[in-house]
Design an enzyme around this catalytic site. Sequence first.
Site, PDB file in Angstrom:
ATOM      1  N   ASP A  33       0.052 -55.609 102.396  1.00 33.55           N
ATOM      2  CA  ASP A  33       1.054 -54.635 101.964  1.00 33.55           C
ATOM      3  C   ASP A  33       2.260 -54.634 102.903  1.00 33.55           C
ATOM      4  O   ASP A  33       2.107 -54.520 104.120  1.00 33.55           O
ATOM      5  CB  ASP A  33       0.368 -53.256 101.944  1.00 33.55           C
ATOM      6  CG  ASP A  33       1.304 -52.096 101.646  1.00 33.55           C
ATOM      7  OD1 ASP A  33       2.404 -52.329 101.117  1.00 33.55           O
ATOM      8  OD2 ASP A  33       0.899 -50.950 101.924  1.00 33.55           O
TER       9      ASP A  33
ATOM     10  N   HIS B 124       1.553 -45.825 103.447  1.00 36.44           N
ATOM     11  CA  HIS B 124       1.691 -47.251 103.727  1.00 36.44           C
ATOM     12  C   HIS B 124       1.886 -47.501 105.224  1.00 36.44           C
ATOM     13  O   HIS B 124       2.581 -46.747 105.907  1.00 36.44           O
ATOM     14  CB  HIS B 124       2.877 -47.835 102.957  1.00 36.44           C
ATOM     15  CG  HIS B 124       2.733 -47.749 101.471  1.00 36.44           C
ATOM     16  ND1 HIS B 124       2.085 -48.719 100.729  1.00 36.44           N
ATOM     17  CD2 HIS B 124       3.138 -46.806 100.590  1.00 36.44           C
ATOM     18  CE1 HIS B 124       2.113 -48.373  99.446  1.00 36.44           C
ATOM     19  NE2 HIS B 124       2.744 -47.212  99.341  1.00 36.44           N
TER      20      HIS B 124
END
Length: 407
Positions: free
Chosen positions: A195, A367
């Site tokens: 990610d 994130h």
Amino acid sequence: MKFFENGNTQLFALGGMGEVGKNMYVIMHNNEIIIIDSGVMFPKDELLGIDYVIPDYTFLKENESKIKALLITHGHEDHIGGIPFLLQTVNIPTIYAPNQAAELIRRKVEERGIVYKGLKVIDENTKIKTKHFEIEFFNTTHSIPDSLGIAVTTPNGVIVSTGDFKFDLTPIGPMSNIHKMAEIGKKGVKLLMSDSTNALVDGFSKSEFKVDAALGDIFARHSGRLIIATFASNIHRLQQIINTAEKFNRKVAVSGRSMVNVVAVATELGYLNIPDNMLIDLNDISKYEDNEVVLITTGSQGEPMSALARMASAEHKKVEIKRGDLIIISAHPIPGNEKLISKVINSLFEKGAEVVYDESDIHVSGHAKQEELKLMHRLVRPKFFMPAHGEYRMLKIHAELAEELGM
């Protein structure tokens, strides 16, 4: 020409590369294909009349007989939202998904009248084996329960896909299984796919635990009606709002189709704990004083048809914004949505509401930031690296971080 003695193992993206959203990755070896995630991307404001942007499924249709499974990392729309469209186009024998994601998928396909019996629930202890692939999973921390990373052993080495993740030592939900990540890394990983959403941001993410204090402060100093916009799938944030509402004796109502759906699923599965008699129907909010109500709504990204956007444009059938309302936008803008959000905020101010939208403690990202990305690299110790899930600049910076670590 074959690059490996065992034949080529190919890894490529059908979405999620050079963009935030629409995640879909394919691993192929000889006559077998496994797919990781099947998401949508919400349209930019220039795509008028478009509801969803989905990947091009042509390659999968042409190689349908090779597909063994679709693996789901977690239940966010940019990872599961494309599944109904995929199933209408391509035969997928089995979808493996963690518990919360599986229930959301089940409801999605039923809403579209699709009959699908290949959905199987997995957790980090699940192991899947095909002719060429051995697949295992590990828990990650994200802004939704049941978030998993995936390790795929191929004839040419191990591929690890992190899914969306962060490292949070005081999480609201489960901890990342750092030990299992390290074990997988110790065995040897050929390629890491990770990610990149927050690759531009240095440092470590703040803990979700920090949001509790910020919410408590806002509830304590505001005596009017509270309207909080957040991602429907951020179950941990919803629980924090409910806990704070209970502390300040406020009833909770929800607005927005996806919010209503997710609250129902999360409550049914036991991920969301709502005290008896706290949740009220949206039609009944007028029966309570303003200081007795908090409304949780969709629309934190300014989506034109979302509940908050309809409130801002005076088109919501059940909620009218008025002077004295405090609207809290508990989310950071997804790149490309800044104009939409600004338009909604301006309209809310025009109607006399106060809007809180740029206080860092009312939202923490799900994130990983740069130091967490480096930690993932150190744990997994890959030979090669493929940055994923991000705009080009995010992928580029993430690649540079890997080089700093000796890649």
